[in-house]
Design an enzyme around this catalytic site. Structure first.
Site, PDB file in Angstrom:
ATOM      1  N   TYR A 181       0.866  -1.181   0.000  1.00 57.57           N
ATOM      2  CA  TYR A 181       0.000   0.000   0.000  1.00 57.57           C
ATOM      3  C   TYR A 181       0.898   1.225   0.000  1.00 57.57           C
ATOM      4  CZ  TYR A 181      -3.389   3.477   1.657  1.00 57.57           C
ATOM      5  OH  TYR A 181      -4.194   4.587   1.792  1.00 57.57           O
TER       6      TYR A 181
ATOM      7  N   LYS B  67       4.693   9.391   8.439  1.00 62.22           N
ATOM      8  CA  LYS B  67       4.546   8.820   9.783  1.00 62.22           C
ATOM      9  C   LYS B  67       5.570   9.365  10.793  1.00 62.22           C
ATOM     10  CE  LYS B  67       2.191   4.773   7.938  1.00 62.22           C
ATOM     11  NZ  LYS B  67       0.844   4.637   8.404  1.00 62.22           N
TER      12      LYS B  67
ATOM     13  N   ASP C  17       9.380   3.058  -0.767  1.00 62.76           N
ATOM     14  CA  ASP C  17       8.359   3.731   0.026  1.00 62.76           C
ATOM     15  C   ASP C  17       8.631   3.397   1.489  1.00 62.76           C
ATOM     16  OD1 ASP C  17       6.216   4.749   1.318  1.00 62.76           O
ATOM     17  OD2 ASP C  17       4.683   3.698   0.140  1.00 62.76           O
TER      18      ASP C  17
HETATM   19  C1  LIG Z   1       4.080   2.332   3.057  1.00 60.40           C
HETATM   20  C2  LIG Z   1       3.047   3.418   3.055  1.00 60.40           C
HETATM   21  N1  LIG Z   1       3.046   4.321   2.079  1.00 60.40           N
HETATM   22  C3  LIG Z   1       2.149   5.327   2.042  1.00 60.40           C
HETATM   23  C4  LIG Z   1       1.184   5.439   3.015  1.00 60.40           C
HETATM   24  C5  LIG Z   1       0.206   6.573   2.964  1.00 60.40           C
HETATM   25  O1  LIG Z   1       0.469   7.487   3.974  1.00 60.40           O
HETATM   26  P1  LIG Z   1      -0.691   8.471   4.510  1.00 60.40           P
HETATM   27  O2  LIG Z   1      -1.700   7.605   5.178  1.00 60.40           O
HETATM   28  O3  LIG Z   1       0.044   9.402   5.430  1.00 60.40           O
HETATM   29  O4  LIG Z   1      -1.241   9.185   3.324  1.00 60.40           O
HETATM   30  C6  LIG Z   1       1.136   4.515   4.055  1.00 60.40           C
HETATM   31  C7  LIG Z   1       0.089   4.599   5.091  1.00 60.40           C
HETATM   32  O5  LIG Z   1      -0.172   3.696   5.829  1.00 60.40           O
HETATM   33  C8  LIG Z   1       2.097   3.475   4.079  1.00 60.40           C
HETATM   34  O6  LIG Z   1       2.100   2.555   5.041  1.00 60.40           O
END
Ligand SMILES: Cc1ncc(COP(=O)(O)O)c(C=O)c1O
Length: 427
Positions: free
Chosen positions: A142, A265, A237
């Site tokens: 995700y 985060k 990511d």
């Molecule tokens: C690996 C990863 N990328 C992107 C995101 C998206 O971040 P946000 O919820 O701050 O938009 C998340 C959210 O859980 C994530 O775990």
């Protein structure tokens, strides 16, 4: 009716499903979500005043625990000077310098307000840089809710059996090539077939949105080599893993350098901060230096950045990550032993301050293997733990998080409570 139930009923009158992000609704585990009123250290309290040992940590940001006095003080100090200017501020430079110092793959970095914005911007940049339209992502990963990324996605998308979202036009979804995680041959085949059209490979270098799935030895290095061979951009990511599993992220842990990294985060410490950064040559394509447009009214918000900087400073204490990893390890070892005593097939795994719980005989290494875990057992375990005062992620497909504020006594208490929860799960 208790206060939680009242609030849930009231919330559903004006908010879809009563929540502002799907997994919070408890749909996959059933029952009423807890409305949280307060957090301190490793604990959260719900609207009925019940205390829980928290292993969600706001889905990762709360690495130093809730309401850490130094983070709160930094926010208060920043807020006193104004909440937002839409003009450059010195604290943004401090954040950028901190990120560049701690992640050597970053030469230039831009701040945004969420992980989603970071990944969406990184994709656009990779496409703008290469002039190619397609992207490669992996099943169960995700990367936020950008259109191109909601194809066979993890997290809530996986939890609700909607890995590919309605509302994403086929013309966009068709540009996303989805491959199984930990399968180098599949990536090689995709590049053989379509290499000239692939702008980038985006990967959670440790996946945390299909439960936790770690990369096989050599997997990330193989992605690096394939991208190099074909002139594609490799994006790690690290929104979840950045400063969570190691002081230098997964890239520091495994020694593989991506072209671009996305962050979120922990770098906001509970406030909305995201970032994307990487090689100067690529980042120089971002407006106004280059032709790839990206902007944000609240990007680099001084109050949010103050929370993130104070959090990152706390993670630089000597031995911080060793202590964090030891706590997570004690937790997963304790849970495995408790499950064994209860006669329940169960495995657990931890990397740094992140962990996965699997109702299965083996630790899974693909999305399919995660989906084969016993979800009903997880749901019973989840509710037994919640009733006992332990707040786990309300889905079998999410990683868990330990903070620096969790004491040995909290971990021991969690394991003790799990003993009975495993018996309940086994029924
Ligand atoms: C690996 C990863 N990328 C992107 C995101 C998206 O971040 P946000 O919820 O701050 O938009 C998340 C959210 O859980 C994530 O775990």
């Amino acid at each position: 009716m208790n206060r939680n139930d009242e609030l849930f009923e009231r919330a559903q009158r004006t908010i879809p499903a009563g929540v502002n992000s799907p997994v919070r609704a408890f749909r996959s585990v059933g029952g009423t979500p807890r409305f949280l009123a307060r957090g301190e250290g490793p604990y959260v309290w719900d609207a009925d005043g019940r205390r829980y040992i928290d292993y969600v940590g706001s889905w990762g940001p709360a690495i130093v625990g809730h309401a850490h006095p130094e983070v709160v003080r930094a926010v208060q100090d920043a807020a006193r000077h104004g909440l937002s200017f839409g003009a450059p501020t010195e604290i943004e430079i401090e954040m950028a310098e901190t990120l560049v110092r701690r992640l050597p793959s970053l030469e230039l970095v831009r701040l945004v307000s969420s992980g989603t914005e970071a990944t969406m911007s990184a994709l656009r940049l990779a496409r703008g840089h290469t002039g190619r339209p397609k992207i490669v992502k992996f099943e169960g990963c995700y990367h936020g809710h950008g259109d191109s990324l909601l194809v066979k996605a993890g997290s809530g998308a996986l939890t609700f059996g909607q890995p590919s979202s309605a509302g994403v036009p086929p013309g966009i979804a068709n540009l996303t090539i989805v491959l199984p995680y930990n399968d180098v041959a599949a990536v090689e085949a995709a590049f053989r077939a379509d290499g000239d059209a692939i702008a980038c490979v985006i990967v959670e270098p440790i996946a945390g949105n299909m439960n936790m799935v770690v990369p096989d030895d050599g997997y990330l290095a193989a992605l690096r080599a394939i991208c190099d061979r074909h002139g594609a951009v490799l994006i790690f990511d690290e929104v979840m893993t950045g400063f969570r599993v190691h002081p230098r992220g997964v890239q520091g842990l495994v020694g593989v350098t991506p072209d671009l990294t996305t962050l979120g985060k922990v770098i906001g410490g509970g406030m909305p901060v995201g970032a994307f950064g990487g090689r100067r040559e690529i980042m120089a394509k971002i407006a106004p230096l280059g032709p790839v447009y990206q902007a944000g009214t609240l990007s680099g918000n001084p109050v949010a950045v103050a929370a993130g900087l104070a959090t990152l400073a706390l993670t630089e204490a000597p031995g911080f990550y060793e202590r964090l990893a030891a706590k997570a390890r004690a937790l997963v070892d304790g849970l495995e032993a408790a499950a064994k005593r209860a006669g329940v097939p169960f495995r657990a795994n931890a990397v740094g301050g992140m962990f996965g719980l699997y109702f299965a005989d083996r630790v899974p290494s693909t999305c399919d293997a995660v989906m084969a875990c016993d979800k009903e057992r997880f749901n019973r375990f989840f509710h037994a733990m919640l009733d006992a005062g332990v707040y786990l992620a309300p889905s079998a497909y999410e990683a868990g998080f330990v903070s620096a504020a969790h004491g040995d006594a909290d971990i021991a208490e969690t394991v003790r409570l799990a003993e009975r929860a495993f018996v309940a799960a086994a029924r």
